[in-house]
Enzyme design. Structure first.
Site, PDB file in Angstrom:
ATOM      1  N   ARG A   2       0.884  -1.178   0.000  1.00 40.79           N
ATOM      2  CA  ARG A   2       0.000   0.000   0.000  1.00 40.79           C
ATOM      3  C   ARG A   2       0.909   1.213   0.000  1.00 40.79           C
ATOM      4  NH1 ARG A   2      -5.369   1.373   3.432  1.00 40.79           N
ATOM      5  NH2 ARG A   2      -6.115   0.074   1.725  1.00 40.79           N
TER       6      ARG A   2
ATOM      7  N   ARG B  72     -13.693  -8.477   1.044  1.00 41.89           N
ATOM      8  CA  ARG B  72     -12.262  -8.231   0.819  1.00 41.89           C
ATOM      9  C   ARG B  72     -11.480  -9.519   1.109  1.00 41.89           C
ATOM     10  NH1 ARG B  72     -10.147  -3.103   1.031  1.00 41.89           N
ATOM     11  NH2 ARG B  72      -8.251  -4.189   0.397  1.00 41.89           N
TER      12      ARG B  72
ATOM     13  N   GLN C 194      -9.967  -3.742  -3.847  1.00 41.83           N
ATOM     14  CA  GLN C 194     -11.293  -3.253  -3.468  1.00 41.83           C
ATOM     15  C   GLN C 194     -12.300  -3.536  -4.583  1.00 41.83           C
ATOM     16  OE1 GLN C 194     -12.235  -1.639  -0.448  1.00 41.83           O
ATOM     17  NE2 GLN C 194     -14.202  -2.165  -1.343  1.00 41.83           N
TER      18      GLN C 194
ATOM     19  N   HIS D 100      -7.124   1.004  -6.693  1.00 40.54           N
ATOM     20  CA  HIS D 100      -7.378   0.108  -5.551  1.00 40.54           C
ATOM     21  C   HIS D 100      -8.024  -1.178  -6.096  1.00 40.54           C
ATOM     22  CE1 HIS D 100      -7.748  -1.190  -1.556  1.00 40.54           C
ATOM     23  NE2 HIS D 100      -8.603  -0.335  -1.063  1.00 40.54           N
TER      24      HIS D 100
ATOM     25  N   CYS E 122     -16.456   1.652   0.076  1.00 41.76           N
ATOM     26  CA  CYS E 122     -15.276   0.822   0.362  1.00 41.76           C
ATOM     27  C   CYS E 122     -14.886   0.866   1.827  1.00 41.76           C
ATOM     28  CB  CYS E 122     -14.111   1.264  -0.516  1.00 41.76           C
ATOM     29  SG  CYS E 122     -13.681   2.993  -0.279  1.00 41.76           S
TER      30      CYS E 122
ATOM     31  N   ASP F  63     -17.363   7.125  -1.708  1.00 43.29           N
ATOM     32  CA  ASP F  63     -16.115   6.982  -0.947  1.00 43.29           C
ATOM     33  C   ASP F  63     -15.845   8.330  -0.282  1.00 43.29           C
ATOM     34  OD1 ASP F  63     -13.636   6.158   0.042  1.00 43.29           O
ATOM     35  OD2 ASP F  63     -12.593   6.352  -1.883  1.00 43.29           O
TER      36      ASP F  63
HETATM   37  N1   CP Z   1     -11.292  -0.193   1.995  1.00 48.42           N
HETATM   38  C1   CP Z   1     -10.030  -0.249   2.449  1.00 48.42           C
HETATM   39  O1   CP Z   1      -9.062  -0.442   1.708  1.00 48.42           O
HETATM   40  O2   CP Z   1      -9.923  -0.104   3.810  1.00 48.42           O
HETATM   41  P1   CP Z   1      -8.576   0.081   4.620  1.00 48.42           P
HETATM   42  O3   CP Z   1      -8.004   1.411   4.238  1.00 48.42           O
HETATM   43  O4   CP Z   1      -8.987   0.035   6.073  1.00 48.42           O
HETATM   44  O5   CP Z   1      -7.636  -1.027   4.272  1.00 48.42           O
HETATM   45  N1  NVA Z   2      -9.962   6.760  -1.551  1.00 45.15           N
HETATM   46  C1  NVA Z   2      -9.617   6.298  -0.230  1.00 45.15           C
HETATM   47  C2  NVA Z   2      -9.838   4.829  -0.112  1.00 45.15           C
HETATM   48  C3  NVA Z   2      -9.584   4.246   1.240  1.00 45.15           C
HETATM   49  C4  NVA Z   2      -9.752   2.774   1.280  1.00 45.15           C
HETATM   50  C5  NVA Z   2      -8.176   6.668   0.080  1.00 45.15           C
HETATM   51  O1  NVA Z   2      -7.331   6.513  -0.804  1.00 45.15           O
HETATM   52  O2  NVA Z   2      -7.905   7.087   1.194  1.00 45.15           O
END
Ligand code: CP
Ligand code: NVA
Length: 303
Positions: free
Chosen positions: A102, A288, A132, A129, A260, A220
């Site tokens: 990440r 997930r 997701q 993502h 998400c 989101d």
């Molecule tokens: N939806 C998602 O990726 O959640 P987290 O940021 O908690 O991993």
């Molecule tokens: N768009 C959000 C998604 C979190 C899972 C971010 O990048 O923070």
């Protein structure tokens, strides 16, 4: 070496296979447990940003499949700072059988994939993502029994989640209506890329118009990780795109709501909707786990 960096890297046939595998692994888990097909395998998990779902679901997925996951915090790895990305990728490849990352910059997860000799999975970047999107599609498939022909309305900030959702919709035959304020819409190159994948994409600034024919309503956060300095400015612009009971009344009564998570309740979604009868938020979050098991087994177990 196959990686999972973007949905657009995968064909419709491969995505269908992953969704079928995810459903199979979910049923297997709920009928007494998964076979330890990743016994002895270790997944290295690099996190440059916080996480609940991604971190826990990958960790638990490896455990259920007989393997193990290692959490590597931003401070420990110092990706590209303490050590170069090519060096991190090659060193980790000697220790683990898969890497999940990440990151902020999409180029960083791509560089890991370029240099690693084990599969690399994108656990979110500023650009996309894809994990997701697989859970989203699994949830839609479970609820409607199909994905093709459905219309997804996405409201709010067009971001990493929107892009992967659009790519998955394109590959799996759903259409996407995005309603977002001026300045927060897909850039022309993103529109061209999605339309180039064959996506039936409608763009507007009108939330009601977007949800009118929607089967799925998705939102989101207005402020993604890394954009915190803009949150006051964004809170002023996005309220017309809030997914609330009034908006749901403008949509078909069979429409379901996805997010998400994490949700900023009272901003992009109200409690009434998030906890209401049309919400699939927690089924989606659980998925997930199942969707990622399929990705792990496909990449690391050759299934
Ligand atoms: N939806 C998602 O990726 O959640 P987290 O940021 O908690 O991993
Ligand atoms: N768009 C959000 C998604 C979190 C899972 C971010 O990048 O923070």
């Amino acid at each position: 070496m196959r990686h999972f960096v973007d949905i657009s890297d995968y064909s419709t046939v491969e995505l269908d296979h992953l969704l079928r595998l995810a459903s199979h692994l979910k049923l297997e888990w709920k009928s007494g447990g998964n076979r330890p097909v990743l016994g002895g395998s270790v997944l290295g998990m690099i996190f440059q940003k916080p996480s609940l779902r991604t971190r826990v679901s990958f960790d638990v997925a490896m455990l259920h499949l007989g393997g193990h996951a290692l959490y590597l915090s931003p401070q420990e790895i110092g990706l590209g700072q303490r050590e170069s990305i090519p060096d991190v990728a090659r060193v980790l490849s000697g220790f683990v059988q898969g890497i999940m990352a990440r990151v902020f910059e999409h180029g960083h997860v791509k560089a890991l994939a370029q240099w690693a000799s084990v599969p690399v999975i994108n656990g979110l970047s500023d650009f996309s993502h894809p994990c997701q999107a697989m859970a989203d599609m699994l949830t839609i498939q479970e609820h409607f029994g199909r994905i093709a022909g459905l219309r997804i309305a996405y409201l709010g900030d067009t971001n990493n989640v929107t892009r992967s959702l659009g790519e998955a919709a394109a590959r799996l035959g759903a259409s996407l209506s995005v309603a977002s304020p001026a300045g927060y819409q897909f850039a022309p190159d993103a529109v061209a890329a999605l339309q180039g994948m064959g996506l039936d994409l409608m763009l507007s600034e009108d939330a009601v118009e977007a949800v009118r024919d929607a089967d799925v309503i998705y939102t989101d956060t207005w402020t993604s990780m890394g954009q915190e300095a803009e949150s006051a400015k964004r809170r002023a612009v996005f309220p017309p795109y809030q997914v609330n009971a009034d908006l749901l009344r403008q949509a078909p009564s069979h429409a379901v709501v996805l997010h998400c998570l994490p949700a900023h309740r009272g901003e992009e979604i109200t409690d009434e909707v998030a906890d209401g009868p049309q919400s699939l938020l927690f089924q989606q979050a659980e998925n997930r786990l199942h969707a990622q098991k399929a990705i792990l087994v496909h990449l690391m177990g050759g299934m």
